[in-house]
Design a protein around this motif. Structure first.
Motif, PDB file in Angstrom:
ATOM      1  N   ASP A   1      -6.009  -0.958   8.184  1.00  0.00           N
ATOM      2  CA  ASP A   1      -7.241  -0.247   8.498  1.00  0.00           C
ATOM      3  C   ASP A   1      -6.872   1.203   8.812  1.00  0.00           C
ATOM      4  O   ASP A   1      -5.705   1.586   8.801  1.00  0.00           O
ATOM      5  CB  ASP A   1      -8.005  -0.911   9.650  1.00  0.00           C
ATOM      6  CG  ASP A   1      -7.234  -0.937  10.967  1.00  0.00           C
ATOM      7  OD1 ASP A   1      -6.222  -0.204  11.115  1.00  0.00           O
ATOM      8  OD2 ASP A   1      -7.636  -1.698  11.854  1.00  0.00           O
ATOM      9  N   GLU A   2      -7.867   2.022   9.068  1.00  0.00           N
ATOM     10  CA  GLU A   2      -7.632   3.451   9.277  1.00  0.00           C
ATOM     11  C   GLU A   2      -6.771   3.710  10.512  1.00  0.00           C
ATOM     12  O   GLU A   2      -5.916   4.601  10.504  1.00  0.00           O
ATOM     13  CB  GLU A   2      -8.959   4.202   9.379  1.00  0.00           C
ATOM     14  CG  GLU A   2      -8.851   5.667   9.058  1.00  0.00           C
ATOM     15  CD  GLU A   2      -8.240   5.971   7.692  1.00  0.00           C
ATOM     16  OE1 GLU A   2      -7.451   6.938   7.600  1.00  0.00           O
ATOM     17  OE2 GLU A   2      -8.508   5.253   6.717  1.00  0.00           O
ATOM     18  N   VAL A   3      -6.951   2.941  11.568  1.00  0.00           N
ATOM     19  CA  VAL A   3      -6.150   3.117  12.781  1.00  0.00           C
ATOM     20  C   VAL A   3      -4.687   2.825  12.490  1.00  0.00           C
ATOM     21  O   VAL A   3      -3.792   3.591  12.878  1.00  0.00           O
ATOM     22  CB  VAL A   3      -6.681   2.216  13.929  1.00  0.00           C
ATOM     23  CG1 VAL A   3      -5.739   2.233  15.118  1.00  0.00           C
ATOM     24  CG2 VAL A   3      -8.079   2.649  14.342  1.00  0.00           C
ATOM     25  N   LYS A   4      -4.410   1.737  11.775  1.00  0.00           N
ATOM     26  CA  LYS A   4      -3.025   1.378  11.452  1.00  0.00           C
ATOM     27  C   LYS A   4      -2.403   2.422  10.536  1.00  0.00           C
ATOM     28  O   LYS A   4      -1.222   2.762  10.676  1.00  0.00           O
ATOM     29  CB  LYS A   4      -2.957  -0.012  10.822  1.00  0.00           C
ATOM     30  CG  LYS A   4      -1.545  -0.510  10.644  1.00  0.00           C
ATOM     31  CD  LYS A   4      -0.843  -0.645  11.991  1.00  0.00           C
ATOM     32  CE  LYS A   4       0.576  -1.137  11.826  1.00  0.00           C
ATOM     33  NZ  LYS A   4       1.255  -1.298  13.109  1.00  0.00           N
ATOM     34  N   ARG A   5      -3.172   2.959   9.599  1.00  0.00           N
ATOM     35  CA  ARG A   5      -2.656   4.015   8.718  1.00  0.00           C
ATOM     36  C   ARG A   5      -2.213   5.231   9.537  1.00  0.00           C
ATOM     37  O   ARG A   5      -1.155   5.804   9.283  1.00  0.00           O
ATOM     38  CB  ARG A   5      -3.706   4.426   7.696  1.00  0.00           C
ATOM     39  CG  ARG A   5      -3.943   3.393   6.618  1.00  0.00           C
ATOM     40  CD  ARG A   5      -5.068   3.849   5.687  1.00  0.00           C
ATOM     41  NE  ARG A   5      -5.425   2.816   4.759  1.00  0.00           N
ATOM     42  CZ  ARG A   5      -4.847   2.631   3.565  1.00  0.00           C
ATOM     43  NH1 ARG A   5      -3.892   3.440   3.174  1.00  0.00           N
ATOM     44  NH2 ARG A   5      -5.229   1.658   2.780  1.00  0.00           N
ATOM     45  N   LEU A   6      -3.010   5.614  10.510  1.00  0.00           N
ATOM     46  CA  LEU A   6      -2.640   6.752  11.365  1.00  0.00           C
ATOM     47  C   LEU A   6      -1.402   6.431  12.197  1.00  0.00           C
ATOM     48  O   LEU A   6      -0.544   7.297  12.398  1.00  0.00           O
ATOM     49  CB  LEU A   6      -3.819   7.141  12.257  1.00  0.00           C
ATOM     50  CG  LEU A   6      -5.013   7.762  11.523  1.00  0.00           C
ATOM     51  CD1 LEU A   6      -6.182   7.955  12.480  1.00  0.00           C
ATOM     52  CD2 LEU A   6      -4.636   9.068  10.852  1.00  0.00           C
TER      53      LEU A   6
ATOM     54  N   MET B   1       1.227   5.391   0.799  1.00  0.00           N
ATOM     55  CA  MET B   1       0.704   6.518   1.562  1.00  0.00           C
ATOM     56  C   MET B   1       1.612   7.705   1.265  1.00  0.00           C
ATOM     57  O   MET B   1       2.694   7.547   0.703  1.00  0.00           O
ATOM     58  CB  MET B   1       0.703   6.198   3.063  1.00  0.00           C
ATOM     59  CG  MET B   1      -0.162   5.004   3.425  1.00  0.00           C
ATOM     60  SD  MET B   1       0.038   4.473   5.142  1.00  0.00           S
ATOM     61  CE  MET B   1      -0.534   5.896   6.020  1.00  0.00           C
TER      62      MET B   1
ATOM     63  N   ARG C   1       0.848  -1.188   0.000  1.00  0.00           N
ATOM     64  CA  ARG C   1       0.000   0.000   0.000  1.00  0.00           C
ATOM     65  C   ARG C   1       0.881   1.234   0.000  1.00  0.00           C
ATOM     66  O   ARG C   1       1.962   1.241   0.588  1.00  0.00           O
ATOM     67  CB  ARG C   1      -0.918   0.026   1.232  1.00  0.00           C
ATOM     68  CG  ARG C   1      -1.907  -1.120   1.260  1.00  0.00           C
ATOM     69  CD  ARG C   1      -2.908  -0.985   0.122  1.00  0.00           C
ATOM     70  NE  ARG C   1      -3.869  -2.053   0.111  1.00  0.00           N
ATOM     71  CZ  ARG C   1      -4.013  -2.916  -0.891  1.00  0.00           C
ATOM     72  NH1 ARG C   1      -3.252  -2.836  -1.947  1.00  0.00           N
ATOM     73  NH2 ARG C   1      -4.916  -3.854  -0.842  1.00  0.00           N
TER      74      ARG C   1
END
Length: 94
Positions: free
Chosen positions: A74-79, A54, A52
């Motif tokens: 997921d969104e938490v891991k991305r942050l 970013m 992925r």
């Protein structure tokens, strides 16, 4: 590590015991391989690998982050990855 960071790689691969951030301090050339976003099917006992991309804006510069994990982000891991990249760049003195 130098201030010439062009991109950041994030690894979280359990079987390879590869975790964390690294960077390359050289400009990409025509021989540089950057994987496109994809899921690489697992083989020989390895799980699927999720690639992925970013992007982080830090100190008025954009830093591409190439994530290689053995799970979907997921969104938490991305942050968490973005926060870790900020710390990584800060430690590098960028």
């Amino acid at each position: 590590m130098t201030k010439n960071i062009k991109f950041i790689t994030f690894y979280d691969l359990e079987k390879e015991n590869k975790h964390g951030f690294s960077s390359k301090a050289y400009p990409p050339t025509e021989r540089t391989l950057v994987l496109r976003e994809q899921i690489i099917p697992g083989a020989f006992g390895y799980p699927d690998m999720y690639i992925r991309h970013m992007k982080l804006r830090y100190d008025n510069r954009d830093y591409p982050i190439i994530c290689m994990t053995d799970y979907e982000l997921d969104e938490v891991k991305r942050l968490e990855i973005l926060a870790g990249a900020v710390n990584f760049l800060g430690e590098a003195g960028v």
